[in-house]
Motif scaffolding. Structure first.
Motif, short mmCIF file in Angstrom:
data_model
loop_
_atom_site.label_atom_id
_atom_site.label_comp_id
_atom_site.label_asym_id
_atom_site.label_seq_id
_atom_site.Cartn_x
_atom_site.Cartn_y
_atom_site.Cartn_z
N LEU A 193 4.63 -11.16 -9.32
CA LEU A 193 3.94 -9.84 -9.20
C LEU A 193 5.08 -8.79 -8.93
O LEU A 193 5.83 -8.89 -8.04
CB LEU A 193 2.81 -9.77 -8.16
CG LEU A 193 2.22 -8.34 -7.99
CD1 LEU A 193 1.42 -7.94 -9.25
CD2 LEU A 193 1.41 -8.33 -6.80
N ALA A 194 5.42 -7.91 -9.53
CA ALA A 194 6.12 -6.87 -9.73
C ALA A 194 5.28 -5.47 -9.75
O ALA A 194 4.90 -5.08 -10.66
CB ALA A 194 7.27 -6.95 -10.84
N THR A 230 0.71 -1.24 -0.16
CA THR A 230 0.11 -0.07 0.12
C THR A 230 0.78 1.04 -0.12
O THR A 230 0.42 2.38 -0.26
CB THR A 230 -0.79 0.30 1.26
OG1 THR A 230 -0.21 -0.11 2.31
CG2 THR A 230 -1.75 -1.26 1.18
N ASP A 231 2.16 1.14 0.21
CA ASP A 231 3.23 2.33 0.06
C ASP A 231 3.60 2.45 -1.12
O ASP A 231 4.45 1.97 -1.66
CB ASP A 231 4.33 2.27 1.24
CG ASP A 231 4.92 3.41 1.42
OD1 ASP A 231 4.70 4.49 0.71
OD2 ASP A 231 5.33 3.70 2.78
N PRO A 232 3.21 3.63 -1.85
CA PRO A 232 3.51 3.84 -3.26
C PRO A 232 5.20 3.97 -3.38
O PRO A 232 5.59 3.88 -4.55
CB PRO A 232 2.88 4.94 -3.84
CG PRO A 232 2.58 5.77 -2.54
CD PRO A 232 2.17 4.77 -1.52
N GLN A 233 5.76 4.28 -2.21
CA GLN A 233 7.26 4.64 -2.31
C GLN A 233 7.97 3.39 -2.52
O GLN A 233 9.35 3.55 -2.52
CB GLN A 233 7.74 5.56 -1.18
CG GLN A 233 6.94 6.88 -1.20
CD GLN A 233 7.57 7.57 -0.03
OE1 GLN A 233 8.80 8.09 -0.07
NE2 GLN A 233 6.53 8.07 0.69
N TYR A 234 7.52 2.21 -2.18
CA TYR A 234 8.26 1.03 -2.25
C TYR A 234 8.16 0.14 -3.29
O TYR A 234 6.91 0.17 -4.10
CB TYR A 234 7.82 0.02 -0.93
CG TYR A 234 8.36 0.41 0.19
CD1 TYR A 234 9.37 -0.09 0.98
CD2 TYR A 234 7.63 1.47 1.04
CE1 TYR A 234 9.89 0.29 2.03
CE2 TYR A 234 8.29 1.90 2.28
CZ TYR A 234 9.17 1.30 2.84
OH TYR A 234 9.83 1.59 4.04
N GLN A 235 9.26 -0.40 -3.97
CA GLN A 235 9.31 -1.32 -4.98
C GLN A 235 9.06 -2.68 -4.57
O GLN A 235 9.73 -3.10 -3.57
CB GLN A 235 10.44 -1.12 -6.09
CG GLN A 235 10.80 -2.25 -6.96
CD GLN A 235 11.94 -2.05 -7.58
OE1 GLN A 235 12.32 -0.97 -7.84
NE2 GLN A 235 12.52 -3.14 -7.93
#
Length: 496
Positions: free
Chosen positions: A408-409, A392-397
């Motif tokens: 899933l990537a 849920t954190d858009p800053q993580y890859q």
């Protein structure tokens, strides 16, 4: 040119290479599966009336050299000391005495000895490994530390301990992290090398290694295998594998190179061997197990989401819809609940933080069934919470990998721009023009005229030029706007 040819090359003395005593690991199958022992393999010698005394790990064994014309195998004890030929009696074979090393290195006092199927040939048992290959399975034998912290990336099957020595089968991942590779190198003193030809099990998911090249699987009508980096056939086709059991021998070729998938229909056979002719190192032996549980049909890993109306949305890992759901979760239009997986399936979670730090977690099912379904399980709550946090954190890859069950990537989203606007600036010549214009209007004092560009533009915006200065004023407004400052002027010359 005339004269005799030189024979100097042929006159050189060929020094025979020293033959070594080989230490091999034996792992039993069947009723005593998992029990192990060590064996010393001596090179062959010519029959002679002599004996040799061999230190096999704290005890001495006397061998009759008339019986080792084709080599000799003797059980050895695990020890950190070298195994040694102590002495000869009688008239031993001179070539054996001069050409065989007297010592064989023992096991390490700290860290692990690694054994592999590579280079095994026709000999029974497994030789010492000289390197660790990615995707390879190895047996690690160690005495200290008693309980090392094995990286979560490794697939580990612990076997029975013996005399203070611990044995575990480990499978090196295809792309180990730097931390995992460094740990393996430090623990075994061996380098981690690129992957070599291997055969892996895709289905059934509930299976385990019982030896370096032996797999136990649950009751299933078919077994699906993947052949990796195995040489192909003619016209650059896929590899050809052979399956052998007590009744039949059959072969099949795959259209793809690597990975190449094969499906074996078991029919009457509970035990069989799969391999490639001329490549004994890739052979895998399969045994049906009665201790791993009953068969099940749940061949997917699912991610469960909840929408704004509270309805559940379930998407399998290998479906494209899953990525859309995760992006909707990051946009706060969906909520991630949990991951559901078949009992026995194992995957991995790799996360790259905004600062570039990589973190790996092993994903294995808990004992809790999902919604009362005995064939599917959830992750342990702590791991599921960690997965939810990163998804849920858009800053993580984020990368979730369950092999044949799907991958899933999710890439990181660029952070929002800083809400504080960047300070605009004027060119040197334009700044002088503004200062001169304001000086003519007697606007502002020394602080204004020598202040920042923002102060200067603000004073210019509030000025009321005389009619004769309006053309000059309008040109300055256009030049200031070209630098990014938002000022306007009305027909009467007042900027807005």
């Amino acid at each position: 040119m005339s004269g005799p040819l030189s024979h100097g090359i042929h006159d050189k003395v060929q020094i025979p290479s020293t033959r070594q005593i080989d230490l091999r690991l034996l792992i039993k199958k069947g009723q005593n599966a998992g029990s192990w022992s060590l064996e010393l393999v001596l090179p062959p010698c010519r029959a002679c009336h002599a004996y040799l005394k061999l230190d096999v790990g704290g005890r001495v064994q006397k061998l009759d050299m008339r019986g080792i014309s084709s080599g000799f195998r003797v059980m050895a004890e695990p020890t950190a000391n070298d195994y040694k030929i102590l002495s000869f009696e009688g008239k031993p074979d001179p070539s054996f005495v001069a050409g065989v090393a007297r010592t064989c290195p023992g096991l390490p006092a700290w860290g692990a000895a690694a054994f592999t199927a590579m280079g095994r040939g026709t000999e029974s048992g497994f030789p010492r490994a000289h390197a660790l290959n990615r995707c390879g399975t190895y047996a690690l034998l160690w005495s200290a530390p008693e309980a090392p912290e094995l990286p979560e990336e490794l697939l580990v099957e612990r076997l029975k301990s013996r005399q203070g020595w611990n044995l575990a089968l480990i499978t090196v991942p295809e792309a180990p992290s730097d931390t995992c590779a460094s740990w393996l190198q430090a623990f075994t003193q061996l380098s981690v090398m690129p992957a070599v030809p291997t055969i892996t099990t895709i289905w059934p998911f509930l299976s385990r290694n019982t030896s370096i090249n032996t797999v136990e699987y649950i009751e299933a009508d078919a077994v699906i295998l993947a052949a990796h980096r195995i040489p192909g056939g003619v016209l650059d086709g896929g590899p050809t594998l052979q399956a052998v059991n007590q009744h039949d021998r059959c072969s099949a070729s795959a259209p793809d190179r690597s990975p190449a998938l094969f499906t074996l229909i078991r029919e009457r056979s509970d035990e069989f061997r799969v391999g490639k002719s001329g490549h004994p190192d890739v052979d895998k032996f399969y045994n049906r197990s009665t201790s791993l549980g009953r068969s099940f049909q749940h061949p997917t890993v699912d991610l469960v989401f909840t929408d704004e109306r509270g309805e559940r949305l379930v998407a399998s890992l290998h479906c494209r819809q899953t990525q859309s759901y995760v992006m909707a979760t990051r946009a706060r239009t969906l909520q991630f609940d949990c991951l559901i997986m078949p009992r026995g399936a194992i995957g991995g979670l790799e996360v790259v933080s905004p600062c570039g730090r990589k973190e790996y977690r092993r994903l294995a099912s808990s004992e809790a069934s999902a919604d009362g379904a005995a064939q599917a399980c959830q992750l342990p709550s702590a791991i599921n919470s960690l997965l939810k946090q990163h998804l849920t954190d858009p800053q993580y890859q984020v990368s979730v990998d369950f092999g044949g069950l799907g991958r899933l990537a999710i890439s990181a989203t660029q952070p929002l721009a800083d809400p504080t606007p960047a300070l605009l600036s004027l060119s040197w010549s334009l700044r002088l023009r503004l200062q001169s214009f304001l000086f003519q209007l007697h606007v502002g004092g020394a602080t204004t005229l020598t202040g920042s560009d923002q102060v200067l533009v603000r004073a210019f915006s509030g000025s009321r030029p005389r009619p004769e200065l309006l053309p000059h004023y309008r040109q300055l407004v256009a030049d200031v706007r070209a630098c990014g400052f938002d000022i306007r002027y009305s027909g009467d010359g007042v900027s807005r």
